[in-house]
Enzyme design. Structure first.
Site, short mmCIF file in Angstrom:
data_model
loop_
_atom_site.label_atom_id
_atom_site.label_comp_id
_atom_site.label_asym_id
_atom_site.label_seq_id
_atom_site.Cartn_x
_atom_site.Cartn_y
_atom_site.Cartn_z
N ASP A 39 0.85 -1.19 0.00
CA ASP A 39 0.00 0.00 0.00
C ASP A 39 0.88 1.24 0.00
O ASP A 39 1.52 1.56 1.01
CB ASP A 39 -0.92 -0.03 1.23
CG ASP A 39 -1.81 1.19 1.34
OD1 ASP A 39 -1.89 1.96 0.37
OD2 ASP A 39 -2.43 1.35 2.40
N ASP A 90 -4.12 3.76 2.21
CA ASP A 90 -5.58 3.69 2.29
C ASP A 90 -6.05 2.26 2.60
O ASP A 90 -7.25 1.99 2.58
CB ASP A 90 -6.23 4.19 1.00
CG ASP A 90 -5.89 3.33 -0.22
OD1 ASP A 90 -5.06 2.39 -0.09
OD2 ASP A 90 -6.45 3.58 -1.30
N ASP A 100 -6.83 -14.34 -18.66
CA ASP A 100 -7.80 -14.94 -17.75
C ASP A 100 -8.80 -15.79 -18.53
O ASP A 100 -9.26 -15.40 -19.61
CB ASP A 100 -8.52 -13.82 -17.00
CG ASP A 100 -9.40 -14.31 -15.89
OD1 ASP A 100 -8.90 -15.03 -15.01
OD2 ASP A 100 -10.61 -13.98 -15.89
N GLU A 153 -4.44 -18.80 -18.93
CA GLU A 153 -5.02 -19.58 -17.84
C GLU A 153 -5.96 -20.61 -18.46
O GLU A 153 -7.09 -20.30 -18.81
CB GLU A 153 -5.82 -18.68 -16.89
CG GLU A 153 -6.45 -19.46 -15.74
CD GLU A 153 -7.61 -18.73 -15.06
OE1 GLU A 153 -7.85 -19.00 -13.87
OE2 GLU A 153 -8.27 -17.92 -15.72
N ASP A 194 -1.34 -0.88 -4.28
CA ASP A 194 -1.44 -0.01 -5.45
C ASP A 194 -0.12 0.02 -6.22
O ASP A 194 0.86 -0.62 -5.82
CB ASP A 194 -1.85 1.40 -5.02
CG ASP A 194 -1.01 1.93 -3.85
OD1 ASP A 194 0.21 1.66 -3.84
OD2 ASP A 194 -1.57 2.60 -2.96
N ASN A 250 -0.19 4.50 -0.67
CA ASN A 250 -0.83 5.75 -0.25
C ASN A 250 -1.59 5.62 1.06
O ASN A 250 -2.34 6.52 1.44
CB ASN A 250 -1.74 6.29 -1.35
CG ASN A 250 -2.93 5.36 -1.63
OD1 ASN A 250 -3.03 4.28 -1.05
ND2 ASN A 250 -3.81 5.79 -2.50
#
Length: 537
Positions: A24, A28, A203, A268, A32, A26
């Site tokens: 993380d 929150d 995916d 995948e 990210d 930032n």
């Protein structure tokens, strides 16, 4: 395959970053791009060569990013396009390649394509999705079901038709028989390649094309009330909704797009029947996907005959082109399913010795190198739709998706701000910082193994010769002057070695360096790599 014919990914080990839970930046409570960029030097130190980043596109997050509302943007939760560019630039500076997760089977129901498709039956984008009239007498058009539970069809009252979704209702399936949609994705691939992406993890690569007649799927066995979503899904033979012949044509088209960029297509191919011959069709001709994930190793029990079948059958079907992993964001972590605790950790590391020595492209899932098990997430903190929407947390995936532990202290260094989106649930000695400072920690074992994978040329191009057979508890093979062996049994055993002297280059249980001539004793469990000592004469 000769050394001079290798592509850049043939020498590498990949690493899956589940971006919400990696780092993380930032504060929150959610991972990210700034957080990932800051930690790339750790991945370079560890020795991985490829970083696969799970979806970061704008999304309502019904399935935490696998419901894409814009294929050419970054969700503000994860940063900006400038943050993406900075991450790519730093990765390349460190010698890392980056794969981004492409989700072409379905979009979000908030994507502008679906919004236009839903609001206007005469819109050109109506054909971007699968719309069908109700069955005779009413109800869904056929018996297809969702991976996440319930029917794969949702009724739209405004148009009085159903739309198809093999996952959540918020994830309508795209219609790959529509040429305009095909061209849309040509542009998506080019957009990210031009920004520096080194390829794509695709995916649901086996699911894009559907049988457009949409007949009922045959039912293999009855559905009962106590079954979870996966069991219900497996109760049907997915003859018409998955693994259709037209899928490979899409990847042949994409191969032509990515080749000028020297980029990788990694699919995948999650076929529930675990048939390697079916999975191998996606890579067999080497004109579409470069590599395909083969998933049975993540489900095979720690039992020699089952493990033999998994790997022998896979390598018979695709000798070089599968990709291997022991854990992922969709399945229990390897130590959890392989016995738990120290036993599970030992088995997972030994298992990785085998997979890193096989032909193909191996991957770690973030935290594998720390020996992490699943976290027991309290029911009131579970967020995965598989758990929440089926009211059974045991069916969910939250336990393997908890934040990466970076340093001793509050929230294990994942964030300095808000409460993490999922509980961290780690001890200080499980963190990357504590293990990096401890030469005896399992992290250093994985780092040594990754270095050997990169440095031993036999593991990139050498042919494979089996040294033991399916009756042995030891899975062992030779690739030129390198021997790999995994004791998957319950008791120590002596392994006979080929003629010559063999130096222990790596062991999951003991220090390297010992030289053996006729045999080596293997603990249970233990995985080893041995290198032939050149003749003195």
């Amino acid at each position: 395959m000769a050394q001079d014919n290798l592509r850049w990914w043939d020498r590498e080990v990949g690493y899956e970053v589940y971006i919400r839970s990696f780092a993380d930046g930032n504060n929150d409570g959610v991972g990210d791009f700034p957080g990932l960029t800051e930690k790339l030097d750790y991945l370079a130190w560890l020795g991985v060569g490829i970083v696969w980043i799970t979806p970061f596109y704008p999304s309502p997050m019904a399935d935490f990013g696998y419901d894409v509302a814009d294929y050419t943007g970054v969700d503000p939760l994860f940063g900006t396009l400038d943050d993406f560019d900075a991450c790519i630039s730093e990765a390349h500076r460190l010698g890392l390649r980056v794969l981004i997760d492409l989700v072409p089977n379905h979009s979000s129901d908030q994507h502008q394509w679906f919004q236009a498709s839903r609001s206007d039956p005469d819109s050109p984008m109506r054909g971007y999705y699968h719309w069908r009239d109700p069955a005779l007498g009413g109800g869904p058009p056929n018996n297809w079901i969702s991976h996440f539970g319930g029917s794969a069809w949702t009724f739209d009252e405004a148009s009085e038709q159903y739309y198809l979704h093999l996952f959540l209702p918020e994830q309508p399936d795209l219609n790959w028989s529509n040429p305009n949609l095909v061209r849309e994705f040509d542009q998506v691939l080019t957009f990210w390649l031009d920004r520096g992406a080194d390829g794509f993890r695709i995916d649901v690569a086996h699911g894009l094309v559907k049988n457009m007649l949409m007949p009922d799927n045959p039912q293999r066995y009855p559905v009962t009330a106590d079954m979870g979503p996966r069991q219900v899904f497996d109760s049907y033979e997915h003859r018409y909704d998955l693994d259709q012949a037209g899928n490979t044509a899409i990847y042949r088209r994409w191969r032509n797009i990515v080749e000028p960029y020297n980029a990788l297509l990694l699919g995948e191919v999650y076929l529930r029947d675990n048939n390697p011959n079916r999975a191998s069709r996606y890579v067999a001709n080497q004109d579409g996907l470069h590599r395909a994930f083969y998933f049975p190793p993540m489900h095979t029990p720690w039992e020699p005959s089952a493990m033999w079948s998994t790997f022998r059958d896979a390598l018979d079907a695709a000798p070089r082109d599968f990709s291997w992993a022991v854990s992922s964001h969709d399945d229990p972590r390897a130590p959890t399913r392989l016995g738990g605790g120290e036993l599970g950790q030992s088995r997972a590391l030994a298992y990785c010795v085998l997979m890193f020595a096989l032909p193909g492209l191996p991957f770690l899932y973030q935290g594998d190198e720390l020996g992490l098990s699943d976290v027991d997430v309290p029911p009131d903190r579970c967020l995965d739709p598989v758990a929440v929407r089926n009211r059974n947390p045991s069916n969910g995936r939250d336990g393997c998706r908890t934040p990466m532990p970076w340093a001793p202290g509050p929230e294990a260094g994942f964030t300095d701000g808000a409460e993490p989106w999922l509980p961290v649930g780690r001890t200080d000695d499980e963190t990357a910082g504590a293990q990096r400072d401890d030469p005896q920690a399992i992290l250093h074992k994985y780092r040594e193994l990754l270095a050997l994978r990169r440095d031993l040329p036999d593991l990139h191009a050498g042919d494979l010769e089996w040294l033991t057979d399916r009756t042995s508890p030891v899975i062992s093979f030779r690739r030129v002057d390198t021997v790999c062996a995994l004791n998957a049994g319950d008791v120590p055993i002596d392994l006979q070695l080929p003629p010559g002297q063999w130096r222990l280059a790596f062991s999951s249980q003991q220090p390297p360096g010992a030289v053996s001539e006729s045999a080596i004793s293997l603990d249970a469990p233990e995985g080893v790599l041995l290198v032939r000592v050149p003749d003195s004469g």
